[in-house]
Design a protein around this motif. Sequence first.
Motif, PDB file in Angstrom:
ATOM      1  N   SER A  12       0.847  -1.193   0.000  1.00 13.57           N
ATOM      2  CA  SER A  12       0.000   0.000   0.000  1.00 13.57           C
ATOM      3  C   SER A  12       0.881   1.241   0.000  1.00 13.57           C
ATOM      4  O   SER A  12       1.493   1.593   1.011  1.00 13.57           O
ATOM      5  CB  SER A  12      -0.907  -0.002   1.240  1.00 13.57           C
ATOM      6  OG  SER A  12      -1.710   1.155   1.285  1.00 13.57           O
ATOM      7  N   VAL A  13       0.993   1.885  -1.148  1.00 11.73           N
ATOM      8  CA  VAL A  13       1.818   3.081  -1.287  1.00 11.73           C
ATOM      9  C   VAL A  13       1.025   4.163  -2.017  1.00 11.73           C
ATOM     10  O   VAL A  13       0.028   3.867  -2.688  1.00 11.73           O
ATOM     11  CB  VAL A  13       3.129   2.793  -2.061  1.00 11.73           C
ATOM     12  CG1 VAL A  13       4.065   1.944  -1.227  1.00 11.73           C
ATOM     13  CG2 VAL A  13       2.832   2.126  -3.390  1.00 11.73           C
ATOM     14  N   ARG A  14       1.475   5.389  -1.884  1.00 16.61           N
ATOM     15  CA  ARG A  14       0.752   6.512  -2.483  1.00 16.61           C
ATOM     16  C   ARG A  14       0.791   6.473  -4.001  1.00 16.61           C
ATOM     17  O   ARG A  14      -0.195   6.766  -4.671  1.00 16.61           O
ATOM     18  CB  ARG A  14       1.334   7.838  -1.970  1.00 16.61           C
ATOM     19  CG  ARG A  14       0.672   9.072  -2.563  1.00 16.61           C
ATOM     20  CD  ARG A  14       1.191  10.338  -1.931  1.00 16.61           C
ATOM     21  NE  ARG A  14       0.798  10.430  -0.529  1.00 16.61           N
ATOM     22  CZ  ARG A  14       1.074  11.473   0.249  1.00 16.61           C
ATOM     23  NH1 ARG A  14       1.762  12.491  -0.235  1.00 16.61           N
ATOM     24  NH2 ARG A  14       0.681  11.494   1.511  1.00 16.61           N
ATOM     25  N   ASP A  15       1.957   6.123  -4.566  1.00 17.70           N
ATOM     26  CA  ASP A  15       2.104   6.134  -6.020  1.00 17.70           C
ATOM     27  C   ASP A  15       2.652   4.797  -6.494  1.00 17.70           C
ATOM     28  O   ASP A  15       3.861   4.600  -6.584  1.00 17.70           O
ATOM     29  CB  ASP A  15       3.041   7.270  -6.445  1.00 17.70           C
ATOM     30  CG  ASP A  15       3.070   7.475  -7.957  1.00 17.70           C
ATOM     31  OD1 ASP A  15       2.475   6.648  -8.678  1.00 17.70           O
ATOM     32  OD2 ASP A  15       3.687   8.454  -8.420  1.00 17.70           O
ATOM     33  N   PRO A  16       1.778   3.844  -6.818  1.00 13.24           N
ATOM     34  CA  PRO A  16       2.228   2.516  -7.248  1.00 13.24           C
ATOM     35  C   PRO A  16       3.096   2.542  -8.493  1.00 13.24           C
ATOM     36  O   PRO A  16       3.888   1.622  -8.715  1.00 13.24           O
ATOM     37  CB  PRO A  16       0.915   1.773  -7.520  1.00 13.24           C
ATOM     38  CG  PRO A  16      -0.124   2.512  -6.733  1.00 13.24           C
ATOM     39  CD  PRO A  16       0.307   3.946  -6.759  1.00 13.24           C
ATOM     40  N   SER A  17       2.975   3.580  -9.308  1.00 12.77           N
ATOM     41  CA  SER A  17       3.746   3.625 -10.554  1.00 12.77           C
ATOM     42  C   SER A  17       5.247   3.744 -10.290  1.00 12.77           C
ATOM     43  O   SER A  17       6.060   3.485 -11.185  1.00 12.77           O
ATOM     44  CB  SER A  17       3.288   4.795 -11.428  1.00 12.77           C
ATOM     45  OG  SER A  17       3.606   6.039 -10.840  1.00 12.77           O
ATOM     46  N   LEU A  18       5.632   4.118  -9.067  1.00  7.96           N
ATOM     47  CA  LEU A  18       7.048   4.224  -8.729  1.00  7.96           C
ATOM     48  C   LEU A  18       7.677   2.861  -8.475  1.00  7.96           C
ATOM     49  O   LEU A  18       8.901   2.722  -8.512  1.00  7.96           O
ATOM     50  CB  LEU A  18       7.238   5.109  -7.482  1.00  7.96           C
ATOM     51  CG  LEU A  18       6.846   6.586  -7.605  1.00  7.96           C
ATOM     52  CD1 LEU A  18       7.063   7.301  -6.290  1.00  7.96           C
ATOM     53  CD2 LEU A  18       7.644   7.268  -8.713  1.00  7.96           C
ATOM     54  N   ILE A  19       6.830   1.869  -8.221  1.00  8.93           N
ATOM     55  CA  ILE A  19       7.333   0.517  -7.974  1.00  8.93           C
ATOM     56  C   ILE A  19       7.872  -0.063  -9.279  1.00  8.93           C
ATOM     57  O   ILE A  19       7.157  -0.169 -10.273  1.00  8.93           O
ATOM     58  CB  ILE A  19       6.212  -0.404  -7.439  1.00  8.93           C
ATOM     59  CG1 ILE A  19       5.601   0.169  -6.148  1.00  8.93           C
ATOM     60  CG2 ILE A  19       6.740  -1.813  -7.229  1.00  8.93           C
ATOM     61  CD1 ILE A  19       6.419   0.013  -4.922  1.00  8.93           C
ATOM     62  N   GLY A  20       9.164  -0.404  -9.276  1.00  5.64           N
ATOM     63  CA  GLY A  20       9.765  -1.003 -10.465  1.00  5.64           C
ATOM     64  C   GLY A  20      10.061  -0.027 -11.577  1.00  5.64           C
ATOM     65  O   GLY A  20      10.135  -0.423 -12.744  1.00  5.64           O
ATOM     66  N   ASP A  21      10.252   1.270 -11.205  1.00  9.83           N
ATOM     67  CA  ASP A  21      10.529   2.266 -12.247  1.00  9.83           C
ATOM     68  C   ASP A  21      12.018   2.482 -12.477  1.00  9.83           C
ATOM     69  O   ASP A  21      12.423   3.339 -13.253  1.00  9.83           O
ATOM     70  CB  ASP A  21       9.869   3.602 -11.903  1.00  9.83           C
ATOM     71  CG  ASP A  21      10.476   4.267 -10.665  1.00  9.83           C
ATOM     72  OD1 ASP A  21      11.219   3.589  -9.931  1.00  9.83           O
ATOM     73  OD2 ASP A  21      10.188   5.459 -10.427  1.00  9.83           O
ATOM     74  N   GLY A  22      12.845   1.693 -11.765  1.00 12.12           N
ATOM     75  CA  GLY A  22      14.292   1.803 -11.951  1.00 12.12           C
ATOM     76  C   GLY A  22      14.985   2.661 -10.927  1.00 12.12           C
ATOM     77  O   GLY A  22      16.215   2.716 -10.886  1.00 12.12           O
ATOM     78  N   ASN A  23      14.198   3.349 -10.069  1.00 12.30           N
ATOM     79  CA  ASN A  23      14.778   4.194  -9.017  1.00 12.30           C
ATOM     80  C   ASN A  23      14.388   3.656  -7.652  1.00 12.30           C
ATOM     81  O   ASN A  23      13.211   3.344  -7.421  1.00 12.30           O
ATOM     82  CB  ASN A  23      14.281   5.637  -9.149  1.00 12.30           C
ATOM     83  CG  ASN A  23      14.703   6.282 -10.444  1.00 12.30           C
ATOM     84  OD1 ASN A  23      15.874   6.254 -10.804  1.00 12.30           O
ATOM     85  ND2 ASN A  23      13.753   6.856 -11.157  1.00 12.30           N
ATOM     86  N   CYS A  24      15.350   3.556  -6.763  1.00  7.46           N
ATOM     87  CA  CYS A  24      15.061   3.106  -5.405  1.00  7.46           C
ATOM     88  C   CYS A  24      14.418   4.237  -4.630  1.00  7.46           C
ATOM     89  O   CYS A  24      15.049   5.255  -4.349  1.00  7.46           O
ATOM     90  CB  CYS A  24      16.342   2.647  -4.715  1.00  7.46           C
ATOM     91  SG  CYS A  24      16.090   2.121  -2.996  1.00  7.46           S
ATOM     92  N   ASP A  25      13.137   4.071  -4.312  1.00  4.20           N
ATOM     93  CA  ASP A  25      12.395   5.106  -3.588  1.00  4.20           C
ATOM     94  C   ASP A  25      12.455   4.856  -2.083  1.00  4.20           C
ATOM     95  O   ASP A  25      12.993   3.858  -1.631  1.00  4.20           O
ATOM     96  CB  ASP A  25      10.950   5.141  -4.100  1.00  4.20           C
ATOM     97  CG  ASP A  25      10.891   5.462  -5.582  1.00  4.20           C
ATOM     98  OD1 ASP A  25      11.234   6.590  -5.956  1.00  4.20           O
ATOM     99  OD2 ASP A  25      10.541   4.570  -6.379  1.00  4.20           O
ATOM    100  N   GLY A  26      11.859   5.776  -1.334  1.00  6.71           N
ATOM    101  CA  GLY A  26      12.009   5.806   0.115  1.00  6.71           C
ATOM    102  C   GLY A  26      11.506   4.595   0.864  1.00  6.71           C
ATOM    103  O   GLY A  26      11.079   3.589   0.276  1.00  6.71           O
ATOM    104  N   PRO A  27      11.542   4.679   2.193  1.00  8.98           N
ATOM    105  CA  PRO A  27      11.308   3.514   3.054  1.00  8.98           C
ATOM    106  C   PRO A  27       9.930   2.874   2.910  1.00  8.98           C
ATOM    107  O   PRO A  27       9.788   1.675   3.127  1.00  8.98           O
ATOM    108  CB  PRO A  27      11.500   4.085   4.462  1.00  8.98           C
ATOM    109  CG  PRO A  27      11.334   5.561   4.332  1.00  8.98           C
ATOM    110  CD  PRO A  27      11.830   5.886   2.971  1.00  8.98           C
ATOM    111  N   PHE A  28       8.898   3.624   2.539  1.00 10.08           N
ATOM    112  CA  PHE A  28       7.564   3.033   2.406  1.00 10.08           C
ATOM    113  C   PHE A  28       7.495   2.075   1.219  1.00 10.08           C
ATOM    114  O   PHE A  28       6.700   1.129   1.200  1.00 10.08           O
ATOM    115  CB  PHE A  28       6.503   4.132   2.249  1.00 10.08           C
ATOM    116  CG  PHE A  28       6.385   5.015   3.456  1.00 10.08           C
ATOM    117  CD1 PHE A  28       5.836   4.537   4.633  1.00 10.08           C
ATOM    118  CD2 PHE A  28       6.843   6.322   3.418  1.00 10.08           C
ATOM    119  CE1 PHE A  28       5.735   5.342   5.755  1.00 10.08           C
ATOM    120  CE2 PHE A  28       6.751   7.140   4.537  1.00 10.08           C
ATOM    121  CZ  PHE A  28       6.204   6.645   5.711  1.00 10.08           C
TER     122      PHE A  28
END
Length: 233
Positions: free
Chosen positions: A37-53
């Motif tokens: 459950s994240v605010r912006d699912p499109s960031l998952i697997g976009d090639g950039n390591c996003d924050g702790p959530f």
Amino acid sequence: PRLVGDGRCDGGEYMTQECGFDGGDCDAFNALFPSCSVRDPSLIGDGNCDGPFYNTEECGFDGGDCIENNVLYRACGGDESSDDSVVGNGICDWEFNTEKCKYDGGDCIDFNTQYPNCTVEIPGKVGNGQCDLGAYNTEECGFDGGDCKAFYASYPDCEVENPGWVGDGWCDLGSYNTEECGFDGGDCKVAALYPNCSLAAEYGSNRIGDGICDGGPYNTEECGFDGGDCLEF
């Protein structure tokens, strides 16, 4: 509604049964990460390591984006809650400027080489063009990476708490609006011309005398009828 079924998985109110899980856009995401459950699912697997959530087991460690980062730097700052996704992002973060974190994934190597004895909270402020005082304006930090040398070369007798306010486009009064500080680096020149114009000491003072007639409080005798802009009008 135009985002529903556009091919991009949007979170929040779009990812609901009522919206058909974003018109089917989130079906694949939900199948892969049913408990993510994240605010912006499109960031998952976009090639950039996003924050702790995003960097959780439920989210597949950001869809795999954070796996390499985790192997190299996981909790290297000593705190599991630290956002170590910023390691190696091109910005020197002091929290991770340690041997264990490989000096912020290499981001702090140049800074450490140039200022080996400079210990400041935000290294990015050093040499950013704005004079910061305190620990930044020291010999160890190259007098804020040269930022304060330029300031004091222009205003050697200007003593103010925040040098970065001088010449920032906003007229700061008091010790800033003095001859020693160039009348706030020129920001207060309009105020000197129109001492009874309240707008002259505000950010909007750059509209006075800019060749465009501004009405209302600018077009008054106290403000020189907008610094002369409204005389013909």
